[in-house]
Design a protein around this motif. Structure first.
Motif, short mmCIF file in Angstrom:
data_model
loop_
_atom_site.label_atom_id
_atom_site.label_comp_id
_atom_site.label_asym_id
_atom_site.label_seq_id
_atom_site.Cartn_x
_atom_site.Cartn_y
_atom_site.Cartn_z
N UNK A 275 0.81 -1.22 0.00
CA UNK A 275 0.00 0.00 0.00
C UNK A 275 0.83 1.26 0.00
N UNK A 276 0.19 2.34 0.40
CA UNK A 276 0.86 3.63 0.49
C UNK A 276 0.12 4.47 1.53
N UNK A 277 0.22 5.79 1.42
CA UNK A 277 -0.38 6.63 2.46
C UNK A 277 -1.91 6.54 2.46
N UNK A 278 -2.47 6.10 1.35
CA UNK A 278 -3.93 6.10 1.23
C UNK A 278 -4.59 4.79 1.63
N UNK A 279 -3.91 3.71 1.43
CA UNK A 279 -4.51 2.41 1.76
C UNK A 279 -3.44 1.39 2.04
N UNK A 280 -3.82 0.38 2.79
CA UNK A 280 -2.89 -0.70 3.14
C UNK A 280 -3.67 -2.01 3.13
N UNK A 281 -3.08 -3.01 2.51
CA UNK A 281 -3.71 -4.33 2.54
C UNK A 281 -2.65 -5.32 3.00
N UNK A 411 -1.28 -13.09 -5.18
CA UNK A 411 -2.68 -12.94 -4.79
C UNK A 411 -2.96 -11.57 -4.21
N UNK A 412 -2.08 -11.14 -3.31
CA UNK A 412 -2.34 -9.86 -2.65
C UNK A 412 -2.26 -8.71 -3.65
N UNK A 413 -1.32 -8.81 -4.58
CA UNK A 413 -1.16 -7.74 -5.56
C UNK A 413 -2.36 -7.72 -6.52
N UNK A 414 -2.78 -8.90 -6.93
CA UNK A 414 -3.91 -9.00 -7.85
C UNK A 414 -5.21 -8.54 -7.17
N UNK A 415 -5.28 -8.86 -5.86
CA UNK A 415 -6.48 -8.52 -5.08
C UNK A 415 -6.81 -7.03 -5.17
N UNK A 416 -5.80 -6.19 -5.27
CA UNK A 416 -6.05 -4.75 -5.35
C UNK A 416 -5.94 -4.26 -6.79
N UNK A 417 -5.98 -5.22 -7.75
CA UNK A 417 -5.99 -4.85 -9.17
C UNK A 417 -4.67 -4.30 -9.67
N UNK A 418 -3.59 -4.69 -9.04
CA UNK A 418 -2.28 -4.19 -9.45
C UNK A 418 -1.43 -5.31 -10.03
N UNK A 419 -0.32 -4.89 -10.67
CA UNK A 419 0.68 -5.84 -11.15
C UNK A 419 1.98 -5.55 -10.41
N UNK A 420 2.86 -6.53 -10.44
CA UNK A 420 4.14 -6.34 -9.74
C UNK A 420 4.87 -5.08 -10.23
N UNK A 421 4.72 -4.79 -11.53
CA UNK A 421 5.38 -3.61 -12.10
C UNK A 421 5.02 -2.32 -11.37
N UNK A 483 -3.61 1.00 11.80
CA UNK A 483 -4.52 -0.07 12.24
C UNK A 483 -5.90 0.10 11.62
N UNK A 484 -6.34 1.34 11.52
CA UNK A 484 -7.66 1.59 10.92
C UNK A 484 -7.64 1.30 9.44
N UNK A 485 -6.52 1.66 8.81
CA UNK A 485 -6.45 1.62 7.36
C UNK A 485 -6.26 0.22 6.81
N UNK A 486 -5.56 -0.59 7.59
CA UNK A 486 -5.17 -1.91 7.07
C UNK A 486 -6.38 -2.82 6.85
#
Lengths: 526, 526
Positions: A275-281, A411-421, A483-486
């Motif tokens: 994630x980043x400052x906006x979201x965390x998974x 899985x985690x990367x795909x879960x948020x619609x991202x690619x490793x790149x 903690x809230x964001x994750x």
């Protein structure tokens, strides 16, 4: 590597020392002694301030003794301050604290000067619970009996006190100047420290007793600090996402940057946060044991005697390696294994299926009751005078771990619609992170095929994150935010996951397009 | 008179009981057990909630035992809530609390149902410290030795526990359902209760050790409540303006009305507060002892055997009186003394100077070594078979007290630029307030000559104020407001004050225009 606090921290320690000259009482200004001090503290921004009722006599006496010149020690409690101590007169005392990386294998202790935000000393000791189980699951089972649970807690606390006292002695410091202890550990270790039964942590739906601990008196755990010193345990997010990961995030500043980053901590489990400052998974999975060197026949932790680096001559297939501590080899640790498998693969010893190529004739490839094996170190080079072998069975176990790791990352990367790149930073934390060579990790298909500069091994970010809470209380807001964001994702074992996993069991993968930088050696293709 | 809580209080008790059905844990909702409860509490407006780290095991076990149906008990701590207890399942338990009027002579205990805002039982016992000094100054001197201070504290706490347990037993209640104790006492009594040395309270500039106490565990004082029950001690404003006066103000609602009111509490000292919702001014002075019946030769507290009402036949000068408890007379209490002096004056026995008129021939006026005296009760009517006399010396002492009282009232009223006429309400609190006849108070020039309906005697407003904090936590804001608003004036002995005092030593006063309603009897003029 020594602990370095991030440069962006604020100098607002969890414990503050404030010297104050109070106006002496008069008929026109006749508030109580302690109220007089509290009024001054309020004028300095400390409000509300609470004090232990049992200490009123002592605290108020200091005010009179100092003839209304006093030095107050104040501990931060999120929604109030606690008046920990009052010294008569103006005292230039150190304000010390301990940050602890409460690992299941090793525990790192850092003695800090809170006013200077400086690490004074550091020391690491084995987790004494190892006596009752190298892996944490054994300890959880052991702790089912209440007296064993108490024993595990006592082992920790005794080791804490022993180590802390020794470090203080070496630095010529007094425990009475230690006003705070901040501890980060995984969820199970935090439970053990608090004497909580972690039984529900390891069975579905994986529920800790408690995630968020209040700041409380270190004396509650009989820790040898100032009698009214504080104890802060970093919160857990879930059973497999503990305060250690929160500390990692804080230390790296993952939650403060626009860049998309991923952080992987390989311990008993592989724990991943993205994630980043906006979201965390985040998620976690059982990728660890083999990577930590715990399951493979000659596997071991990264301690003296462990082979941690391996290269194999492409022509004669002879290994060269490095042994931690520079003595004879006793076994092989995680980073050594990764090197070994990668090198075996790249030199054509291993097939893409992870089998030893039968066609090769070499004295280094021997037959064993477990099938063919490769001689990493021979009788003359090992502590026990036995060949140090890696068998196909060992390799099979290892590949499951690396496949699990790659699957989790996928899985985690795909879960948020991202690619490793899309990942700008790839942090590898934990003891493992200090040793692993990302290039080797890519070659075996454990880590995604990203530019090498994307990878960054981390030092003791757990200890660092804990230390940050001591020297910068604004970090508590960061923790609350994190903690809230994750979003913590429990990885359900399903068909998709199993397919991913099976594909990742190969070297580097069934889909070579995923690893364009890995040139599969021709010999293995034959 | 039984305790009645004001009708305007809110039903928001200091301790709340909340039954809650938590969603059971699942892979998608996998927060910790205790966090699950805290989340539900937050949804119900309880946040932040802290819990004692030593109780995590116990609290979390209840959640599992109740299969995620739980009843939580929450204690209010001003800036957070404390999770006092968790019961498995839905429990309809009483939430009990004790309000205590911690008087230096008597202590009033009130057992309350906090949910219903109901007084279940009340009981009053003597302050056991009386053994070591009837008046509080003797006790302060006694307490100079640390072991005596501890003894005084233990006497109080033992009496607390004994009385509370007895009341609970009589009501068939359990101490484990007592979650809160609220106590109001004067500054010295609060110090004794907390084991604090009140030495500085009685010497200039009259400084208490502490005025504002935090809410803390009743277990700290070993009070027999639920192990994690709360203790709240109403704050003091100064050495001579204690939590008892704050309780009085709360109970009367002085700080909530536009009307200008004055409240007088006569105990060891006369404590006075004047004001309305916008401002409050207070002072105290040593007017009390004689009024309480403590100094006059045959004076006594308002207990059985005390003469509390007196009338004198204008023709034959014979007294008629009422004895508390309806038995023989043992002495005379404050209200009896006021009646007696007023009646002696109105029947011409006393001159405006407070001397017994020599011209009167009556068998009721006798000569004693202390000079002339009036026979209030004869040998046949007293417990000890001796005449109960009041001598000129007694009267002189009493007049000093009444003059002090009137002086205080004059000075405080004048201090804010007001006249007595501006007062819309005149509250008389304390045991004294229940008995005193304002008409008599006016006749002797102790109370200002206001319409009688202005005067209002109060019941146990101290106990009432303490009880209010138990059943309505918004009262804490009132308390904070009152403490901030109050200007406490230390009465410096100066020429103006002494002149006022000397003028007030007369009956009713040297300036009869101040008491237009008092018709000075002609006989005394002669």
């Amino acid at each position: 590597m020594p602990l370095t606090l991030p440069s962006w921290i604020n100098r607002q320690p969890m414990v503050e020392l404030l010297a104050s000259e109070l106006p002496p009482p008069s008929l026109d200004d006749n508030i109580g002694d302690l109220d007089r001090l509290l009024r001054a503290l309020k004028q300095n921004g400390f409000s509300p301030v609470r004090f232990p009722p049992s200490q009123i006599n002592h605290l108020a006496r200091q005010i009179r003794l100092g003839q209304f010149k006093v030095t107050a020690v104040l501990g931060y409690h999120l929604c109030h301050w606690e008046l920990i101590e009052v010294y008569a007169g103006f005292e230039k005392r150190p304000v010390l604290g301990f940050a602890v990386d409460l690992g299941s294998s090793r525990m790192g202790f850092y003695l800090l000067d809170l006013q200077r935000a400086e690490v004074l000393a550091e020391h690491s000791v084995p987790n004494p619970q190892i006596l009752h189980g190298e892996d944490i699951l054994t300890r959880i089972l052991f702790a089912r009996k209440p007296r064993n649970l108490r024993l595990l807690q006592r082992l920790l606390l005794d080791a804490f006190n022993h180590t802390m006292q020794q470090m203080l002695k070496e630095m010529g410091c007094s425990y009475t100047d230690v006003y705070a202890v901040a501890i980060a550990g995984n969820t199970t270790m935090s439970h053990f420290l608090m004497g909580l039964n972690p039984a529900n942590i390891c069975k579905e739906p994986y529920i800790p007793t408690v995630n968020q601990f209040p700041i409380f008196p270190a004396a509650d755990l009989k820790l040898a600090t100032h009698p009214r010193g504080l104890l802060y345990l970093l919160p857990n997010v879930g059973s497999y996402f503990g305060g250690d990961l929160i500390a990692d995030i804080l230390a790296v500043g993952l939650h403060r940057t626009d860049e998309l980053s991923i952080l992987v901590d390989v311990g008993t489990n592989a724990e991943v946060v993205l994630g980043n400052r906006d979201w965390l998974i985040a998620c976690a999975g059982a990728a660890g044991p083999a990577l930590e060197g715990g399951v493979v026949e000659r596997g071991m932790m990264a301690v003296p005697g462990a082979i941690d680096r391996v290269r194999i001559d492409r022509d004669n297939l002879k290994p060269s390696y490095h042994v931690l501590g520079e003595g004879k080899a006793a076994g092989i640790c995680g980073s050594g294994l990764i090197d070994l498998i990668a090198e075996m693969f790249m030199s054509g010893i291993l097939t893409v299926q992870g089998k030893i190529t039968r066609e090769i004739r070499s004295p280094l490839i021997v037959d064993t009751p477990d099938g063919p094996a490769y001689v990493v170190a021979n009788v003359a080079e090992t502590i026990d005078g036995q060949d140090l072998l890696i068998s196909e069975i060992d390799i099979g176990i290892f590949l499951k771990s690396k496949a699990a790791m790659y699957t989790i990352l996928t899985v985690i990367t795909r879960k948020v619609g991202l690619r490793f790149d899309d990942l700008k930073r790839f942090y590898v934390a934990g003891a493992f992170g200090n040793y692993i060579d990302p290039l080797m990790g890519i070659k075996i298909g454990m880590l995604p095929d990203l530019p090498l500069e994307t990878y960054q091994g981390l030092g003791d970010t757990v200890g660092c994150g804990a230390a940050m809470t001591l020297v910068d209380r604004t970090i508590f807001q960061d923790i609350e935010k994190v903690c809230k964001q994750i979003t913590y994702v429990e990885l359900n074992v399903n068909v998709e996951l199993m397919n991913e996993f099976r594909a990742a069991l190969f070297l580097p993968h069934t889909d070579p397009r995923l690893f364009p930088s890995v040139r599969v050696p021709t010999r293995t293709l034959g």
